[in-house]
Design an enzyme around this catalytic site. Structure first.
Site, PDB file in Angstrom:
ATOM      1  CD  GLU A   1       0.392  96.261  27.470  1.00 27.10           C
ATOM      2  OE1 GLU A   1      -0.829  95.968  27.395  1.00 27.10           O
ATOM      3  OE2 GLU A   1       1.290  95.406  27.404  1.00 27.10           O
TER       4      GLU A   1
ATOM      5  CD1 TRP B   1       1.337  85.262   7.207  1.00 28.79           C
ATOM      6  CD2 TRP B   1       0.670  87.086   8.328  1.00 28.79           C
ATOM      7  NE1 TRP B   1       2.460  85.894   7.667  1.00 28.79           N
ATOM      8  CE2 TRP B   1       2.087  87.017   8.350  1.00 28.79           C
ATOM      9  CE3 TRP B   1       0.029  88.133   8.975  1.00 28.79           C
ATOM     10  CZ2 TRP B   1       2.864  87.974   9.006  1.00 28.79           C
ATOM     11  CZ3 TRP B   1       0.795  89.084   9.623  1.00 28.79           C
ATOM     12  CH2 TRP B   1       2.195  89.011   9.637  1.00 28.79           C
TER      13      TRP B   1
ATOM     14  CE  LYS C   1       4.226  84.396  10.807  1.00 34.71           C
ATOM     15  NZ  LYS C   1       4.123  84.072  12.235  1.00 34.71           N
TER      16      LYS C   1
ATOM     17  CB  THR D   1      -0.016  93.296  30.853  1.00 32.14           C
ATOM     18  OG1 THR D   1      -0.448  92.553  29.723  1.00 32.14           O
ATOM     19  CG2 THR D   1       1.299  93.962  30.547  1.00 32.14           C
TER      20      THR D   1
HETATM   21  P1  AMP Z   1      -5.147  92.442  27.808  1.00 27.31           P
HETATM   22  O1  AMP Z   1      -4.086  93.430  28.013  1.00 27.31           O
HETATM   23  O2  AMP Z   1      -5.037  91.263  28.714  1.00 27.31           O
HETATM   24  O3  AMP Z   1      -6.495  93.052  27.849  1.00 27.31           O
HETATM   25  O4  AMP Z   1      -4.957  91.824  26.346  1.00 27.31           O
HETATM   26  C1  AMP Z   1      -4.949  92.636  25.210  1.00 27.31           C
HETATM   27  C2  AMP Z   1      -5.052  91.793  23.967  1.00 27.31           C
HETATM   28  O5  AMP Z   1      -6.318  91.122  23.920  1.00 27.31           O
HETATM   29  C3  AMP Z   1      -5.032  92.584  22.678  1.00 27.31           C
HETATM   30  O6  AMP Z   1      -3.733  92.949  22.298  1.00 27.31           O
HETATM   31  C4  AMP Z   1      -5.691  91.613  21.712  1.00 27.31           C
HETATM   32  O7  AMP Z   1      -4.794  90.632  21.245  1.00 27.31           O
HETATM   33  C5  AMP Z   1      -6.729  90.942  22.575  1.00 27.31           C
HETATM   34  N1  AMP Z   1      -8.045  91.557  22.364  1.00 27.31           N
HETATM   35  C6  AMP Z   1      -8.676  92.439  23.155  1.00 27.31           C
HETATM   36  N2  AMP Z   1      -9.878  92.755  22.640  1.00 27.31           N
HETATM   37  C7  AMP Z   1     -10.011  92.065  21.487  1.00 27.31           C
HETATM   38  C8  AMP Z   1     -11.021  91.972  20.472  1.00 27.31           C
HETATM   39  N3  AMP Z   1     -12.163  92.630  20.560  1.00 27.31           N
HETATM   40  N4  AMP Z   1     -10.769  91.186  19.414  1.00 27.31           N
HETATM   41  C9  AMP Z   1      -9.620  90.490  19.296  1.00 27.31           C
HETATM   42  N5  AMP Z   1      -8.647  90.529  20.221  1.00 27.31           N
HETATM   43  C10 AMP Z   1      -8.835  91.307  21.297  1.00 27.31           C
END
Ligand code: AMP
Length: 546
Positions: A330, A444, A439, A185
């Protein structure tokens, strides 16, 4: 006193066995990288996966060894995963959209002994291979006929490689906590970190996301995972689809609107899943071609926030139910989906769409909480936002080789890096990534809410919001817009569209128009690059404040 039930380790390859035995004639249809549509069923896929395990063993791959895959979603990639896991080795998905230096870093960090790759990526690997310290040979996912000239060490066409095997292979048995898959990741700081799934975590996750409250998968489904297998464990679909006895349709290398539409139609797909960018392309194709979606029933959208306007288009214009999903690499990766609860049965369309724009509630196996910076639990009132933390059998407890140190809090919860609210019914709403939230004067502002609102404007193709330094408020929002081709909305048009739909102090201080917004390897807006691009930007409101 212990229970007297059987010990039946939860091993991933038992899923392909089950699919072959109970749903054997269900098909895996793929758009091959070579071009033609290819068909195979679960019975054949199991035999071929066993041949993969035999070929790996013949090449000296052992329990725990990492095998890289740099490949699109196809039947070969799927059977390779099962063959690798059935031997007790670890599939390590490589994301071709990573920078070459990052790819070299993760291959070396994971100590991949072998790489299986599609034809597409042979030139990339030829350039990189001298940097790989542990890779002994390359398997090209094609047949002899399409095998290119290459100087990759030990390169062989996959079909030739498995050709000498008879498929008479007993899956290995081992502890269900044995490592099974790996996906790096990429955080915004430091090197990518390896998430290491176990057989148990993958199987439990697949079971928990298949139920009606989550993805609602069944043997009547034909599933098109547009989400790549190299993105966050394919959102479980490589496991949950065969487990449900569903047919699979694999898109190969083509993910543009027309190609996806073609598969949805010709294969009568009922369920599909991908990030919002993919659906933006499909919806644009549908709008320009006037085509309909008569077979598609459900679409899971996640990876980044799904704009309400996208949910509305799918549901109202095309009769497709949207399941807004949230998760992360994760977390195996699904952490929540937005399905209705009986309390919401009578909501009218507008209220239901509002609810569906939230990321929904956690399935069994995911515990969720929000806390303040001092780790104090915050209330589930739908208003208070805090750091979103999770715990469960599909959640990482550490990164590979301990990179990043201790990642759990004192109660064993993992901090997702997201900021969210949770309402009294358990519906979670992501406000922002903790580092992206704006911010302003101690309060926020959610960049996600502003982006989702802006893309509802009919002439906006994509929107991103970043905080820009402000002498009085510390930070104020700048809205960055990509216009739809052939349109020319102005700053005033866009702000007038947003006016009244959000608190007035959330209104962006300025709008900038760009040709393109940078994306990460997994299709998210790359805020860090955007912030860098606009680092000297001066908001018109700054002058007045000074
Ligand atoms: P990844 O590990 O590359 O899949 O990234 C995970 C991150 O993607 C999460 O911690 C969120 O910040 C973002 N994310 C995934 N799904 C969503 C969603 N439906 N809405 C907003 N953010 C999302």
């Amino acid at each position: 006193m212990l229970g007297l039930m059987q010990d039946w380790p939860l091993l991933c390859h038992k899923i392909i066995d089950y699919a072959a035995e109970q749903h054997g004639h269900r098909e895996i249809v793929s758009r091959s990288v070579e071009g033609p549509i290819h068909r195979i069923n679960y019975i054949e896929a199991r035999i071929r996966a066993r041949k993969v395990a035999q070929a790996l063993e013949r090449d000296g791959i052992k329990l725990g060894d990492r095998v890289g895959t740099l490949a699109w979603n196809t039947w070969r990639h799927l059977e390779a995963w099962y063959g690798i896991t059935g031997l007790g080795a670890v599939y390590h998905t490589l994301n071709p959209r990573l920078f070459p230096e990052q790819l070299a870093y993760i291959v070396n960090h994971a100590e991949d002994r072998m790489i299986m790759t599609d034809l597409t990526f042979v030139p990339l690997l030829e350039k990189l291979q001298e940097h790989f310290k542990t890779v002994e040979r390359y398997i090209i996912l094609t047949d002899k006929e399409h095998m290119p000239e290459t100087n990759l060490p030990g390169a062989i066409a996959y079909e030739e490689w498995v050709g000498g095997c008879d498929g008479d292979f007993e899956w290995r048995e081992f502890d269900e906590n044995t490592a099974c898959g790996m996906c790096y990741t990429s955080g915004t700081t430091g090197n990518p970190k390896g998430v290491l799934y176990s057989h148990r975590s993958n199987v439990l996750h697949a079971i928990s996301v298949s139920v009606p409250n989550v993805l609602n998968l069944g043997t009547g489904d034909t599933i098109l995972p547009v989400v790549p297998m190299f993105h966050a464990n394919s959102w479980s679909l490589a496991f949950s689809a065969p487990m449900a006895g569903a047919a699979l349709v694999m898109p190969g290398a083509k993910m543009d609107g027309e190609s996806i539409y073609e598969l949805l139609e010709t294969e009568r797909v009922t369920f599909t899943a991908a990030v919002p960018t993919i659906w933006m392309m499909l919806l644009q194709y549908l709008e320009s071609s006037g085509k309909e979606l008569p077979y598609l029933e459900r679409v899971a959208i996640g990876g980044s926030a799904c704009p309400r306007s996208m949910i509305e288009k799918f549901e109202v214009n095309y009769g497709v139910q949207v399941m807004h999903a949230w998760g992360m690499t994760e977390m195996s990766p699904i952490g929540s989906t937005c399905a209705m609860k009986p309390e919401n049965r009578d909501l009218d369309l507008q209220a239901r769409l509002d609810l569906q724009a939230t990321q929904g509630y956690a399935p069994f196996t995911v515990e969720m909480k929000i806390t303040d910076d001092d780790d104090v639990d915050l209330p589930w009132d739908g208003k208070t936002f805090g750091r979103l933390k999770v715990r469960g059998p599909g959640v990482s407890r550490s990164y590979f080789k301990g990179e990043g140190g201790e990642i759990l809090d004192k109660d064993g919860f993992f901090d997702t890096g997201d900021v969210a609210t949770i309402d009294p019914l358990g519906y979670m709403n992501i406000t922002d990534r903790a580092k992206d939230v704006i911010k302003s004067g101690g309060e926020w502002i959610s960049s996600i809410d502003l982006e989702n609102l802006a893309v509802g404007h009919p002439e906006v193709a994509e929107a991103a919001v970043i905080g820009i330094h402000h002498p009085k408020w510390d930070e104020r929002p700048l809205l960055v817009i990509v216009r739809k081709p052939g349109t020319s909305p102005t700053k005033e048009d866009i702000l007038a569209y947003m006016d009244g739909k959000i608190a007035s102090w959330w209104m962006p201080d300025d709008v900038a128009f760009v040709d393109e917004i940078p994306h990460t390897a997994t299709g998210k807006i790359q805020k860090i690059t955007l912030r860098d691009q606009f680092k000297d930007y001066r908001l018109p409101t700054s002058d007045a404040a000074e």
